[in-house]
Design an enzyme around this catalytic site. Structure first.
Site, PDB file in Angstrom:
ATOM      1  N   GLU A 177     -14.391 -13.831  -3.275  1.00  0.00           N
ATOM      2  CA  GLU A 177     -13.137 -13.069  -3.339  1.00  0.00           C
ATOM      3  C   GLU A 177     -13.150 -12.131  -4.535  1.00  0.00           C
ATOM      4  O   GLU A 177     -12.706 -12.334  -5.621  1.00  0.00           O
ATOM      5  CB  GLU A 177     -11.884 -14.015  -3.444  1.00  0.00           C
ATOM      6  CG  GLU A 177     -10.380 -13.177  -3.504  1.00  0.00           C
ATOM      7  CD  GLU A 177      -9.249 -14.232  -3.843  1.00  0.00           C
ATOM      8  OE1 GLU A 177      -9.432 -15.334  -3.993  1.00  0.00           O
ATOM      9  OE2 GLU A 177      -8.342 -13.613  -3.617  1.00  0.00           O
ATOM     10  N   LYS A 219     -13.435 -12.463   1.114  1.00  0.00           N
ATOM     11  CA  LYS A 219     -11.906 -12.650   1.099  1.00  0.00           C
ATOM     12  C   LYS A 219     -11.892 -11.679   0.261  1.00  0.00           C
ATOM     13  O   LYS A 219     -11.521 -11.665  -1.058  1.00  0.00           O
ATOM     14  CB  LYS A 219     -11.581 -13.780   0.460  1.00  0.00           C
ATOM     15  CG  LYS A 219      -9.934 -13.942   0.286  1.00  0.00           C
ATOM     16  CD  LYS A 219      -9.286 -15.082  -0.010  1.00  0.00           C
ATOM     17  CE  LYS A 219      -7.746 -15.083  -0.635  1.00  0.00           C
ATOM     18  NZ  LYS A 219      -7.040 -16.139  -0.203  1.00  0.00           N
TER      19      LYS A 219
HETATM   20  P1  13P Z   1      -2.256 -13.563  -1.998  1.00  0.00           P
HETATM   21  O1  13P Z   1      -2.232 -13.461  -0.460  1.00  0.00           O
HETATM   22  O2  13P Z   1      -0.744 -13.937  -2.477  1.00  0.00           O
HETATM   23  O3  13P Z   1      -2.847 -12.473  -2.954  1.00  0.00           O
HETATM   24  O4  13P Z   1      -3.038 -14.745  -2.753  1.00  0.00           O
HETATM   25  C1  13P Z   1      -4.386 -15.080  -2.159  1.00  0.00           C
HETATM   26  C2  13P Z   1      -5.333 -15.703  -2.903  1.00  0.00           C
HETATM   27  O5  13P Z   1      -5.797 -16.598  -2.590  1.00  0.00           O
HETATM   28  C3  13P Z   1      -5.420 -14.897  -4.172  1.00  0.00           C
HETATM   29  O6  13P Z   1      -6.339 -15.488  -5.035  1.00  0.00           O
END
Ligand code: 13P
Length: 338
Positions: A177, A219
């Site tokens: 991510e 992600k």
């Molecule tokens: P949000 O969808 O609220 O951005 O959170 C996703 C997430 O896993 C942040 O690390």
């Protein structure tokens, strides 16, 4: 490394147009969300809230996996059934956030690097034994005057790849991510440029460190205008910029892309995802891994009151169903009224 198990899990997480529920807020982030809502923040209230989310009827029709926080993975339903068991019994896959947060990057004001690599192998082994089958690590990139720097991007990409390689060694599918924050007054074009730079750096590191692309998920942020920008890009422009950037940067060997919501409203996050699925043939599954955009309506409806659990669960199931529809290009605002 059991390559086939990693590939199977990664595919299962993005199969059937389902997505992920990110419920991995750290205790301090959870406290922030509770305080905003006027909900008392105690370990028992956090447990009760997570029980509400996990036991939502029909959640598994739209959600394949849940990302937990360390506190939550050790918790149980009021009757003593471990959350991990409830998730598996419902046919969903438990996952775990394993980074220890973004910390200021030395010598680079305004930038951060995510920590948590020391001792990570042992922590991953413990989570696997507990039943987790995937993990998540978030690198944070801020757009501002003169940032992100090349160094800021490089250290975060390097850490993401080190984490991903360790996960695969242990048998956990890494969710990688790299989040370019929406904060700021930047344009859609600037977000496009930075997201492309970040994703190129991340995949360069993943390849250099031998991460199996077929056994991971990405992600990313969607490519949007900055929250404070006077000119907000349309839904169609966000979807087009996001997909075009991903097509430039993400190899087709990656089985799935599951977006974070990043502070978008619940409905806008569904609309953006839906538009990405209009008239496009994509090389990867494209789905959701939302935190706030799935949870916020449920958290507001619950408001810390046991009497509101059912209506809060309906709110979560509804958002999940809207996003599953969006993954098929079948979401529309009429779904919100019904
Ligand atoms: P949000 O969808 O609220 O951005 O959170 C996703 C997430 O896993 C942040 O690390």
């Amino acid at each position: 490394m059991n390559t086939q198990a990693l590939i199977d899990t990664a595919k299962a997480l993005v199969a059937d147009n389902k997505g992920l529920l990110a419920m991995d807020e750290s205790s301090s982030t959870c406290r922030k969300r509770f305080v905003e809502q006027g909900i008392e923040d105690t370990e028992e209230m956090r447990r009760a809230y997570r029980e509400l989310l996990i036991t939502t009827p029909r959640l598994a029709e739209s959600v394949s996996g849940l990302i937990l926080f360390d506190e939550t993975i050790h918790q149980a339903k009021k009757d003593g059934t471990p959350f991990i068991d409830l998730i598996r019994q419902a046919g969903m896959i438990p996952g775990i956030k394993v980074d220890l947060g973004a910390k200021p990057l030395a010598g680079h004001p305004g930038e951060t690097v995510t920590e948590g690599l020391d001792g990570l192998r042992k922590r991953l082994e413990d989570y696997f034994k507990l039943g987790a089958r995937f993990a998540k690590w978030r690198g944070v990139i801020t757009i501002g005057d003169g940032i992100p720097s090349d160094a800021g991007i490089a250290v975060n990409a390097h850490a993401l790849a080190r984490y991903a390689a360790l996960c695969q060694e242990v048998g956990l599918v890494p969710i990688v991510e790299p989040e370019v924050l929406m904060d700021g007054n930047h344009s859609l074009a600037r977000c496009t440029e930075v997201t492309e730079q970040v994703l190129h750096a991340v995949f360069t590191e993943l390849n250099a460190q031998g991460v199996l692309l077929e056994g991971m998920l990405l992600k990313p942020n969607m490519v949007t205008s900055g929250t404070d920008s006077a000119e907000q890009a349309s839904v169609e422009a966000v979807a087009a910029a996001t997909i075009n950037t991903l097509l430039l940067c993400v190899p087709a060997a990656v089985p799935g892309i599951a977006f974070l919501s990043g502070g978008q409203s619940a409905e806008l996050a569904s609309a953006h995802l839906n538009d990405m699925h209009q008239g496009r043939s994509l090389p990867w599954a494209v789905t959701f891994s939302y935190g706030r955009a799935l949870q916020q309506p449920a958290l507001s409806a619950w408001n810390g009151e046991p009497a509101n659990v059912e209506v809060a669960q309906q709110a979560l199931a509804h958002r999940a169903a809207c996003n599953r529809a969006a993954c098929q290009g079948a979401y529309n605002t009429g779904m919100e009224r019904s």
